[in-house]
Motif scaffolding. Structure first.
Motif, PDB file in Angstrom:
ATOM      1  N   LEU A 105     -15.805  -9.613  -2.442  1.00 15.37           N
ATOM      2  CA  LEU A 105     -17.107 -10.272  -2.505  1.00 15.37           C
ATOM      3  C   LEU A 105     -18.211  -9.324  -2.063  1.00 15.37           C
ATOM      4  O   LEU A 105     -19.248  -9.203  -2.709  1.00 15.37           O
ATOM      5  N   ARG A 147     -17.284 -16.962  -5.942  1.00 10.28           N
ATOM      6  CA  ARG A 147     -16.387 -16.326  -4.979  1.00 10.28           C
ATOM      7  C   ARG A 147     -16.672 -16.753  -3.550  1.00 10.28           C
ATOM      8  O   ARG A 147     -15.759 -16.807  -2.729  1.00 10.28           O
ATOM      9  N   LYS A 148     -17.931 -17.032  -3.246  1.00  6.24           N
ATOM     10  CA  LYS A 148     -18.256 -17.491  -1.898  1.00  6.24           C
ATOM     11  C   LYS A 148     -17.540 -18.812  -1.633  1.00  6.24           C
ATOM     12  O   LYS A 148     -16.916 -19.000  -0.586  1.00  6.24           O
ATOM     13  N   ASN A 149     -17.605 -19.709  -2.594  1.00  2.00           N
ATOM     14  CA  ASN A 149     -16.892 -20.987  -2.437  1.00  2.00           C
ATOM     15  C   ASN A 149     -15.396 -20.774  -2.286  1.00  2.00           C
ATOM     16  O   ASN A 149     -14.761 -21.387  -1.429  1.00  2.00           O
ATOM     17  N   LEU A 157     -13.886 -18.199  -1.193  1.00  2.00           N
ATOM     18  CA  LEU A 157     -13.601 -17.556   0.087  1.00  2.00           C
ATOM     19  C   LEU A 157     -13.621 -18.562   1.235  1.00  2.00           C
ATOM     20  O   LEU A 157     -12.693 -18.598   2.061  1.00  2.00           O
ATOM     21  N   LEU A 158     -14.661 -19.389   1.269  1.00  2.22           N
ATOM     22  CA  LEU A 158     -14.748 -20.378   2.353  1.00  2.22           C
ATOM     23  C   LEU A 158     -13.551 -21.319   2.284  1.00  2.22           C
ATOM     24  O   LEU A 158     -12.983 -21.697   3.313  1.00  2.22           O
ATOM     25  N   PHE A 200     -18.207 -29.681   5.090  1.00  2.68           N
ATOM     26  CA  PHE A 200     -17.365 -28.894   4.176  1.00  2.68           C
ATOM     27  C   PHE A 200     -16.215 -29.750   3.664  1.00  2.68           C
ATOM     28  O   PHE A 200     -15.934 -29.803   2.465  1.00  2.68           O
TER      29      PHE A 200
END
Lengths: 185, 185
Positions: free
Chosen positions: B35, A24-26, A28-29, B89
DNA sequence: TTTTCTATCTATAACCC
DNA sequence: TGGGTTATAGATAGAAA
């Protein structure tokens, strides 16, 4: 395979929580990146986790600093008054979810009555139905009848020269006015 | 109806951009909320837009202030060294996308060869095939043959008492060793 | 543990009113 | 302009490798 809708609550299983965090962090970013790019806006995100000594941020340290500086410059009172705070955010979510639930109820009811209607076409009797079901069934029959009339009119209007006569021999009587039951189903 | 994959680029149409902004901003805040709740972590998001005088934030002004304070406390050099910056990124995204492309190529090739194999079963000749196709076709036949053997073994192992004799009369010869073509398809 | 797979859920672009 | 709908793209939970 997502077996069930995820319940929005702390994941107690450590490894499952970590796995979910990383995914989820990925996600989200990526979303922040997309929003910023698509709409050309300034945004930042800072995520702390027990898995890393440093926070994960978007877009980068300088970008975050710039957004933070802008944020800090705002008069404090206005911030508090205008910002979406966690409580109102959750309340808004509750409202939306309840709204969805209401729609789902309505939808289920329509399906039930439709099913009932088709059963009637294959010989089901009406003896054991209560007044609410009968009323809703009547409402649905009205709706369907009206729909048929609408379509007939639409066809007549669209192609009046192609088939002027004979007119459709539908002898269905117009729907009987029926007391509403507060919005039907 | 999402007609095409959204190209990650500034939306030039003003109203479309605004509509997208509102939808995605909501989606994003929801994701941050999820999250944070699911994984029990500290996070914040700050979004500026030309549509509002104040930024939209998650979770609220105080929460953002707290996360910012934590962030500001970090030694600057470490921040810069460790954080995900925008350039890296994007590079990471490019790498991942290329990876996906590679997989897709591989997958397509497998499907081509499978199609070819089935055509052969219905009489297609091999005369016009080049050496690469022939090689890949051979590789796929080997794979399939091996798979069949594996399944036979698995069945034998799982239920040896149920049908001890007669053994399966498969007379397929073992696959001929064949020079690899760098990973097959 | 991490990676991969994939069925299912979720987000959302385009459209309509 | 904003809200609702629908079909498709995208995210991801759970299982398996």
């Amino acid at each position: 395979m997502t077996r069930k809708k995820v319940k929005l609550d702390f994941i107690t299983n450590d490894s499952a929580r970590k796995a979910t965090y990383k995914k989820r962090k990925n996600g989200l970013l990526k979303k922040v990146n997309e929003l910023s790019t698509l709409c050309g806006i300034d945004a930042c995100a800072i995520i702390y986790s027990p898995y890393e000594t440093h926070p994960e941020v978007w877009p980068n340290t300088l970008g975050v600093q710039r957004v933070i500086a802008r944020f800090q410059r705002m008069p404090e009172m206005e911030q508090i008054r205008k910002n979406l705070n966690q409580e109102s955010f959750i309340k808004e979510r509750i409202t939306k979810t309840n709204e969805q639930l209401r729609k789902q109820y309505k939808n289920n009811r329509k399906k039930e009555i439709t099913e009932l209607m088709y059963q009637c076409l294959t010989g089901r009797g009406l003896e054991d139905l209560n007044v609410v079901d009968l009323n809703d069934l009547g409402w649905m029959l009205d709706q369907n009848t009206k729909e048929i009339y609408r379509k007939v009119e639409s066809i007549k209007k669209r192609a009046p020269e192609q088939k002027a006569a004979p007119p459709l021999a539908l002898q269905v009587p117009p729907p009987t006015p029926r007391p509403t039951n507060g919005g039907g189903c």
